[in-house]
Design a protein around this motif. Structure first.
Motif, PDB file in Angstrom:
ATOM      1  N   HIS A  78       0.841  -1.214   0.000  1.00  0.00           N
ATOM      2  CA  HIS A  78       0.000   0.000   0.000  1.00  0.00           C
ATOM      3  C   HIS A  78       0.874   1.262   0.000  1.00  0.00           C
ATOM      4  O   HIS A  78       0.539   2.272  -0.622  1.00  0.00           O
ATOM      5  CB  HIS A  78      -0.883  -0.132   1.253  1.00  0.00           C
ATOM      6  CG  HIS A  78      -1.443   1.094   1.871  1.00  0.00           C
ATOM      7  ND1 HIS A  78      -2.495   1.796   1.329  1.00  0.00           N
ATOM      8  CD2 HIS A  78      -1.134   1.753   3.030  1.00  0.00           C
ATOM      9  CE1 HIS A  78      -2.802   2.807   2.124  1.00  0.00           C
ATOM     10  NE2 HIS A  78      -1.989   2.806   3.162  1.00  0.00           N
ATOM     11  N   TYR A  88       1.816  12.241   5.485  1.00  0.00           N
ATOM     12  CA  TYR A  88       1.108  11.182   6.211  1.00  0.00           C
ATOM     13  C   TYR A  88       1.087   9.852   5.483  1.00  0.00           C
ATOM     14  O   TYR A  88       1.214   9.767   4.281  1.00  0.00           O
ATOM     15  CB  TYR A  88      -0.347  11.590   6.466  1.00  0.00           C
ATOM     16  CG  TYR A  88      -1.037  12.301   5.313  1.00  0.00           C
ATOM     17  CD1 TYR A  88      -1.466  11.614   4.197  1.00  0.00           C
ATOM     18  CD2 TYR A  88      -1.241  13.679   5.361  1.00  0.00           C
ATOM     19  CE1 TYR A  88      -2.103  12.267   3.153  1.00  0.00           C
ATOM     20  CE2 TYR A  88      -1.873  14.346   4.315  1.00  0.00           C
ATOM     21  CZ  TYR A  88      -2.310  13.620   3.213  1.00  0.00           C
ATOM     22  OH  TYR A  88      -2.929  14.266   2.169  1.00  0.00           O
ATOM     23  N   VAL A 105      -1.221   5.991   6.467  1.00  0.00           N
ATOM     24  CA  VAL A 105      -2.077   5.266   7.423  1.00  0.00           C
ATOM     25  C   VAL A 105      -1.882   3.768   7.197  1.00  0.00           C
ATOM     26  O   VAL A 105      -1.780   3.304   6.055  1.00  0.00           O
ATOM     27  CB  VAL A 105      -3.564   5.676   7.226  1.00  0.00           C
ATOM     28  CG1 VAL A 105      -4.505   4.768   7.992  1.00  0.00           C
ATOM     29  CG2 VAL A 105      -3.761   7.138   7.661  1.00  0.00           C
ATOM     30  N   ARG A 132      -9.560   4.290   5.067  1.00  0.00           N
ATOM     31  CA  ARG A 132     -10.938   4.557   4.610  1.00  0.00           C
ATOM     32  C   ARG A 132     -11.939   4.633   5.753  1.00  0.00           C
ATOM     33  O   ARG A 132     -13.089   4.260   5.607  1.00  0.00           O
ATOM     34  CB  ARG A 132     -11.336   3.468   3.627  1.00  0.00           C
ATOM     35  CG  ARG A 132     -11.822   3.904   2.238  1.00  0.00           C
ATOM     36  CD  ARG A 132     -11.195   5.087   1.666  1.00  0.00           C
ATOM     37  NE  ARG A 132     -12.094   5.986   0.964  1.00  0.00           N
ATOM     38  CZ  ARG A 132     -12.447   5.862  -0.298  1.00  0.00           C
ATOM     39  NH1 ARG A 132     -11.955   4.925  -1.043  1.00  0.00           N
ATOM     40  NH2 ARG A 132     -13.270   6.740  -0.846  1.00  0.00           N
ATOM     41  N   ARG A 133     -11.449   5.076   6.920  1.00  0.00           N
ATOM     42  CA  ARG A 133     -12.402   5.305   8.005  1.00  0.00           C
ATOM     43  C   ARG A 133     -12.149   6.657   8.665  1.00  0.00           C
ATOM     44  O   ARG A 133     -12.497   6.865   9.821  1.00  0.00           O
ATOM     45  CB  ARG A 133     -12.397   4.162   9.006  1.00  0.00           C
ATOM     46  CG  ARG A 133     -11.035   3.788   9.532  1.00  0.00           C
ATOM     47  CD  ARG A 133     -11.051   2.517  10.343  1.00  0.00           C
ATOM     48  NE  ARG A 133     -10.896   1.350   9.518  1.00  0.00           N
ATOM     49  CZ  ARG A 133     -10.817   0.103   9.976  1.00  0.00           C
ATOM     50  NH1 ARG A 133     -10.926  -0.127  11.261  1.00  0.00           N
ATOM     51  NH2 ARG A 133     -10.644  -0.918   9.168  1.00  0.00           N
ATOM     52  N   GLY A 134     -11.495   7.554   7.924  1.00  0.00           N
ATOM     53  CA  GLY A 134     -11.362   8.926   8.389  1.00  0.00           C
ATOM     54  C   GLY A 134     -10.155   9.219   9.258  1.00  0.00           C
ATOM     55  O   GLY A 134     -10.031  10.326   9.800  1.00  0.00           O
ATOM     56  N   ALA A 178      -6.931   9.604   8.405  1.00  0.00           N
ATOM     57  CA  ALA A 178      -6.074  10.649   7.833  1.00  0.00           C
ATOM     58  C   ALA A 178      -6.753  12.016   7.918  1.00  0.00           C
ATOM     59  O   ALA A 178      -6.104  13.018   8.230  1.00  0.00           O
ATOM     60  CB  ALA A 178      -5.722  10.320   6.389  1.00  0.00           C
ATOM     61  N   THR A 179      -8.033  12.052   7.662  1.00  0.00           N
ATOM     62  CA  THR A 179      -8.735  13.344   7.682  1.00  0.00           C
ATOM     63  C   THR A 179      -8.711  13.949   9.087  1.00  0.00           C
ATOM     64  O   THR A 179      -8.367  15.127   9.255  1.00  0.00           O
ATOM     65  CB  THR A 179     -10.194  13.156   7.216  1.00  0.00           C
ATOM     66  OG1 THR A 179     -10.173  12.504   5.946  1.00  0.00           O
ATOM     67  CG2 THR A 179     -10.900  14.482   7.085  1.00  0.00           C
ATOM     68  N   ASN A 221      -1.986  10.449  -6.918  1.00  0.00           N
ATOM     69  CA  ASN A 221      -2.357   9.898  -5.612  1.00  0.00           C
ATOM     70  C   ASN A 221      -3.725  10.442  -5.164  1.00  0.00           C
ATOM     71  O   ASN A 221      -3.836  11.384  -4.388  1.00  0.00           O
ATOM     72  CB  ASN A 221      -1.262  10.234  -4.582  1.00  0.00           C
ATOM     73  CG  ASN A 221      -1.421   9.423  -3.312  1.00  0.00           C
ATOM     74  OD1 ASN A 221      -2.493   8.883  -3.046  1.00  0.00           O
ATOM     75  ND2 ASN A 221      -0.358   9.350  -2.521  1.00  0.00           N
ATOM     76  N   GLY A 262      -7.800  13.351  -1.295  1.00  0.00           N
ATOM     77  CA  GLY A 262      -9.064  13.426  -0.574  1.00  0.00           C
ATOM     78  C   GLY A 262      -8.929  14.085   0.785  1.00  0.00           C
ATOM     79  O   GLY A 262      -9.904  14.638   1.314  1.00  0.00           O
TER      80      GLY A 262
END
Ligand code: COA
Length: 207
Positions: A47, A112, A114, A120-122, A124-125, A152, A157
């Protein structure tokens, strides 16, 4: 547009205090993170490899030790970069986030990754929102930037969801296999932060 990556020579900042928001907190990386870092990178190698140059070769325990040794900081120390770990009671290590003084005086850049098992569960945000808030707590910092390769889309996002504005793109040599060599640059200005989607996300998480 030329990248101003090296124009920050001499810019040092005091490590900001990190805070939590709802289900996530960010803490400074510490010596005991070596096994967790090694395990997370090893599990996430496929990844990370397209985007992180240091993931090109097999990650070793020594690489984890070197990173942690170089980054273990004490509160109050002046630094040019700081590494924080997003975590919570259930998960002590969800990824790695950096604040870097490498985009000019008065600006900090957030980098960053993850752990693939928690994407995909927030994470990083929310972690990038916490680091943005922390960056603006540093005296003299009035800009926070996020840069990523144009290819990327997952990385794009994050600043998008936080309300960063695109300030431009520049050509640079690809450093990792997934990159096309066009760096997209996003910026949050201090004056825009309080009303941004990122600040609102933090406020909601703290409700
Ligand atoms: C980029 C990365 C940090 C995102 O972490 P994350 O915790 O999964 O991100 P979030 O869950 O906060 O997602 C934020 C938004 O990014 C976008 N996004 C995240 N992963 C995505 C994916 N695989 N594909 C497309 N968009 C994606 C989405 O818009 C997402 O919002 P949504 O889930 O509401 O649709 C993670 O994918 C990663 O570690 N990638 C490898 C390392 C890397 O590329 N680092 C950045 C280098 S510049």
């Amino acid at each position: 547009m030329m990248s101003d990556r090296d124009s920050s020579e001499g810019f040092q900042f005091a490590l900001p205090e990190m805070q939590s928001a709802g289900w996530l907190r960010c803490r400074l990386i510490e010596e005991s993170d070596v096994p967790r870092l090694f395990e997370a990178v090893t599990a996430s190698q496929a990844h990370l490899r397209p985007w992180m140059p240091w993931a090109a070769t097999d990650y070793t325990q020594e690489m984890a030790e070197e990173l942690v040794a170089a980054q273990t900081r004490r509160g109050g120390e002046l630094v040019t970069e700081a590494i924080y770990i997003p975590c919570n009671d259930e998960h002590p290590f969800l990824g790695c986030f950096g604040l870097h003084a490498r985009v000019g005086k008065g600006a900090l850049e957030i980098g960053y990754w993850v752990d693939v098992r928690y994407t995909r569960r927030g994470v990083a945000t929310l972690a990038a929102a916490l680091l943005t808030e922390a960056a603006f707590s540093v005296p003299g910092v009035d800009r926070v930037e996020i840069h990523h390769d144009e290819a990327n889309h997952a990385s794009a996002g994050v600043p998008q969801r936080l309300g960063y504005a695109i300030i431009g793109s520049c050509q640079r040599e690809p450093e990792a296999p997934g990159e096309v060599g066009v760096e997209r640059q996003w910026r949050m200005r201090g004056q825009d932060w309080p009303s941004s989607a990122g600040a609102q996300l933090l406020a909601k998480a703290r409700d």
